[in-house]
Design a protein around this motif. Sequence first.
Motif, PDB file in Angstrom:
ATOM      1  N   LYS A  44       0.838  -1.204   0.000  1.00  0.00           N
ATOM      2  CA  LYS A  44       0.000   0.000   0.000  1.00  0.00           C
ATOM      3  C   LYS A  44       0.867   1.246   0.000  1.00  0.00           C
ATOM      4  CE  LYS A  44      -3.746   2.177   2.662  1.00  0.00           C
ATOM      5  NZ  LYS A  44      -4.592   2.039   3.878  1.00  0.00           N
ATOM      6  N   ARG A  45       0.535   2.216  -0.839  1.00  0.00           N
ATOM      7  CA  ARG A  45       1.302   3.449  -0.986  1.00  0.00           C
ATOM      8  C   ARG A  45       0.406   4.654  -0.720  1.00  0.00           C
ATOM      9  NH1 ARG A  45       2.442   7.362  -5.286  1.00  0.00           N
ATOM     10  NH2 ARG A  45       4.677   7.885  -5.406  1.00  0.00           N
ATOM     11  N   ILE A  46       0.880   5.554   0.141  1.00  0.00           N
ATOM     12  CA  ILE A  46       0.200   6.825   0.378  1.00  0.00           C
ATOM     13  C   ILE A  46       1.258   7.919   0.335  1.00  0.00           C
ATOM     14  CG2 ILE A  46      -1.238   8.207   1.920  1.00  0.00           C
ATOM     15  CD1 ILE A  46      -2.212   5.628   3.200  1.00  0.00           C
ATOM     16  N   ARG A  47       1.069   8.914  -0.542  1.00  0.00           N
ATOM     17  CA  ARG A  47       2.039   9.997  -0.704  1.00  0.00           C
ATOM     18  C   ARG A  47       1.432  11.309  -0.222  1.00  0.00           C
ATOM     19  NH1 ARG A  47       6.746  10.705  -4.409  1.00  0.00           N
ATOM     20  NH2 ARG A  47       7.134  12.932  -4.700  1.00  0.00           N
ATOM     21  N   LEU A  48       2.204  12.039   0.558  1.00  0.00           N
ATOM     22  CA  LEU A  48       1.833  13.375   1.002  1.00  0.00           C
ATOM     23  C   LEU A  48       2.824  14.377   0.419  1.00  0.00           C
ATOM     24  CD1 LEU A  48       1.104  12.765   4.809  1.00  0.00           C
ATOM     25  CD2 LEU A  48      -0.472  12.544   2.879  1.00  0.00           C
ATOM     26  N   GLY A  49       2.354  15.583   0.170  1.00  0.00           N
ATOM     27  CA  GLY A  49       3.230  16.613  -0.370  1.00  0.00           C
ATOM     28  C   GLY A  49       3.199  16.640  -1.878  1.00  0.00           C
ATOM     29  N   ASN A  50       4.274  17.097  -2.490  1.00  0.00           N
ATOM     30  CA  ASN A  50       4.329  17.237  -3.943  1.00  0.00           C
ATOM     31  C   ASN A  50       4.340  15.878  -4.628  1.00  0.00           C
ATOM     32  OD1 ASN A  50       4.374  20.041  -3.917  1.00  0.00           O
ATOM     33  ND2 ASN A  50       6.598  20.103  -3.644  1.00  0.00           N
ATOM     34  N   SER A  51       3.695  15.804  -5.782  1.00  0.00           N
ATOM     35  CA  SER A  51       3.598  14.544  -6.512  1.00  0.00           C
ATOM     36  C   SER A  51       4.856  14.245  -7.326  1.00  0.00           C
ATOM     37  CB  SER A  51       2.383  14.580  -7.449  1.00  0.00           C
ATOM     38  OG  SER A  51       2.493  15.656  -8.379  1.00  0.00           O
ATOM     39  N   THR A  52       5.706  15.229  -7.515  1.00  0.00           N
ATOM     40  CA  THR A  52       6.935  15.067  -8.301  1.00  0.00           C
ATOM     41  C   THR A  52       8.151  15.105  -7.395  1.00  0.00           C
ATOM     42  OG1 THR A  52       5.895  16.150 -10.195  1.00  0.00           O
ATOM     43  CG2 THR A  52       8.301  15.984 -10.216  1.00  0.00           C
ATOM     44  N   ASP A  53       9.068  14.149  -7.584  1.00  0.00           N
ATOM     45  CA  ASP A  53      10.278  14.102  -6.768  1.00  0.00           C
ATOM     46  C   ASP A  53      11.223  15.248  -7.112  1.00  0.00           C
ATOM     47  OD1 ASP A  53       9.645  11.784  -5.356  1.00  0.00           O
ATOM     48  OD2 ASP A  53      10.413  10.494  -6.950  1.00  0.00           O
ATOM     49  N   VAL A  54      12.058  15.586  -6.147  1.00  0.00           N
ATOM     50  CA  VAL A  54      13.124  16.554  -6.360  1.00  0.00           C
ATOM     51  C   VAL A  54      14.159  15.959  -7.313  1.00  0.00           C
ATOM     52  CG1 VAL A  54      15.027  17.771  -5.236  1.00  0.00           C
ATOM     53  CG2 VAL A  54      12.789  17.651  -4.128  1.00  0.00           C
ATOM     54  N   SER A  55      14.688  16.774  -8.191  1.00  0.00           N
ATOM     55  CA  SER A  55      15.762  16.345  -9.091  1.00  0.00           C
ATOM     56  C   SER A  55      17.013  17.149  -8.754  1.00  0.00           C
ATOM     57  CB  SER A  55      15.359  16.578 -10.548  1.00  0.00           C
ATOM     58  OG  SER A  55      16.410  16.207 -11.420  1.00  0.00           O
ATOM     59  N   ARG A  56      18.011  16.446  -8.260  1.00  0.00           N
ATOM     60  CA  ARG A  56      19.234  17.124  -7.811  1.00  0.00           C
ATOM     61  C   ARG A  56      20.381  16.131  -7.822  1.00  0.00           C
ATOM     62  NH1 ARG A  56      19.587  20.354  -1.999  1.00  0.00           N
ATOM     63  NH2 ARG A  56      21.754  19.857  -1.519  1.00  0.00           N
ATOM     64  N   GLY A  57      21.547  16.566  -8.213  1.00  0.00           N
ATOM     65  CA  GLY A  57      22.673  15.666  -8.379  1.00  0.00           C
ATOM     66  C   GLY A  57      23.456  15.371  -7.125  1.00  0.00           C
ATOM     67  N   ASN A  58      23.589  16.347  -6.223  1.00  0.00           N
ATOM     68  CA  ASN A  58      24.490  16.190  -5.084  1.00  0.00           C
ATOM     69  C   ASN A  58      23.760  16.377  -3.762  1.00  0.00           C
ATOM     70  OD1 ASN A  58      26.938  15.866  -6.655  1.00  0.00           O
ATOM     71  ND2 ASN A  58      26.709  18.034  -7.187  1.00  0.00           N
ATOM     72  N   TRP A  59      24.115  15.520  -2.809  1.00  0.00           N
ATOM     73  CA  TRP A  59      23.556  15.614  -1.460  1.00  0.00           C
ATOM     74  C   TRP A  59      24.688  15.606  -0.453  1.00  0.00           C
ATOM     75  CZ3 TRP A  59      18.590  16.917  -1.434  1.00  0.00           C
ATOM     76  CH2 TRP A  59      17.836  16.627  -2.580  1.00  0.00           C
ATOM     77  N   SER A  60      24.429  16.092   0.739  1.00  0.00           N
ATOM     78  CA  SER A  60      25.505  16.392   1.695  1.00  0.00           C
ATOM     79  C   SER A  60      25.589  15.443   2.874  1.00  0.00           C
ATOM     80  CB  SER A  60      25.336  17.835   2.214  1.00  0.00           C
ATOM     81  OG  SER A  60      25.384  18.747   1.139  1.00  0.00           O
ATOM     82  N   GLY A  61      24.820  14.353   2.861  1.00  0.00           N
ATOM     83  CA  GLY A  61      24.881  13.375   3.932  1.00  0.00           C
ATOM     84  C   GLY A  61      26.055  12.421   3.746  1.00  0.00           C
TER      85      GLY A  61
END
Length: 367
Positions: A44-61
Amino acid sequence: MRSHSDTPAPSRRPALRFATCLAAALGLLAPALVVGEPAHAAAKRIRLGNSTDVSRGNWSGPAHTMNGAGAVVPATMSRAIDAIRGGAGTLDVVVLAGSSPTSGSATPECDAITRLAGVNSCTTWTLTTRNDGNNSAANTDIRNAEFVYFAGGDQCDYADWKGTALQSSVRSVVAKGGGSGGGSAGHHVNSPIVYDACDGSVTSDEALHDPYDPAITFTTGMFAWPHYADTVNDSHFVTRDRMGRTMAFVARAIEDGLTTDGAAWGVGVEEGGGSLFIDRDGLATVTGADAYVVLGDHRPERADPGRPLTYYDYKIWRLRPGRTFDFKNRPACGYYLRSVVNGVADRGLYDGTPVTGCTTGGVPTES
């Protein structure tokens, strides 16, 4: 609220096998019918917020949260989100659950997460079978996310996903500079040595009486986060008096060769908002309630099946809110000592005066 099966109770899996055999003996099963798992709802899938994912190349974790109870702790979740996005832009979160909440909202974790700054979306996936770990839509969402949160519930359900596509998908999130975390059962599954509770839960008294109690089972090789090697997590730590069983887990990990250097580290986090935020350099900061780190740095004096545990001089760090613990450069000072002899632990397990005269780099240091 999601239920948490890590309480003293018999395993559901032996009960299922017994019921299947009994039914067959009574002639209740059709010849061609094989019952291997109870009936489950579809993923089962339930999504909250924007329907489109963020597109970004670099993350800082990467960044991680480790919570003593199942609920999201906003303070540490916000720190993880900010660390991963580098303080700018937004990211996507996936919450994984092995069962639906027993009451209230169908998406309690995402309800809390979407209120936080820097969140583009939060998607809850309820996956109730091992094969759901290969669900292509779920794995696509996970790989596109920047943080995966394991909800409270039954850590055996999560351990059952070892070897599925989901395991690799979650690893990919951390590898790209995202993060992983969870609470209660979700805390357990985020250590490299997972007390999986697949054969029922165990109390401290039971574990110290027999460190090879049949209810003490481990899953290894599922996740291995940077700087967090050789750890076994435990939750609801003080309220449910779990120091003793963490001592037994540590002794077993060493005795069974589950660690890389003959030492094991238990990480217990209290409920009531207790949480660890762990940054990309392995520095953990405590929020909300106490956390404990329990080091066993030698083989047990006695850890045999059916016999009480004996282990001298566990090193224990009590970490009050605001304190830090460096998992990359693990401290050699600041601990107090407690032992277990013939299955009986010393008094004062949850507080002690740090020893003096310990050494860091060969230089004696007062703690």
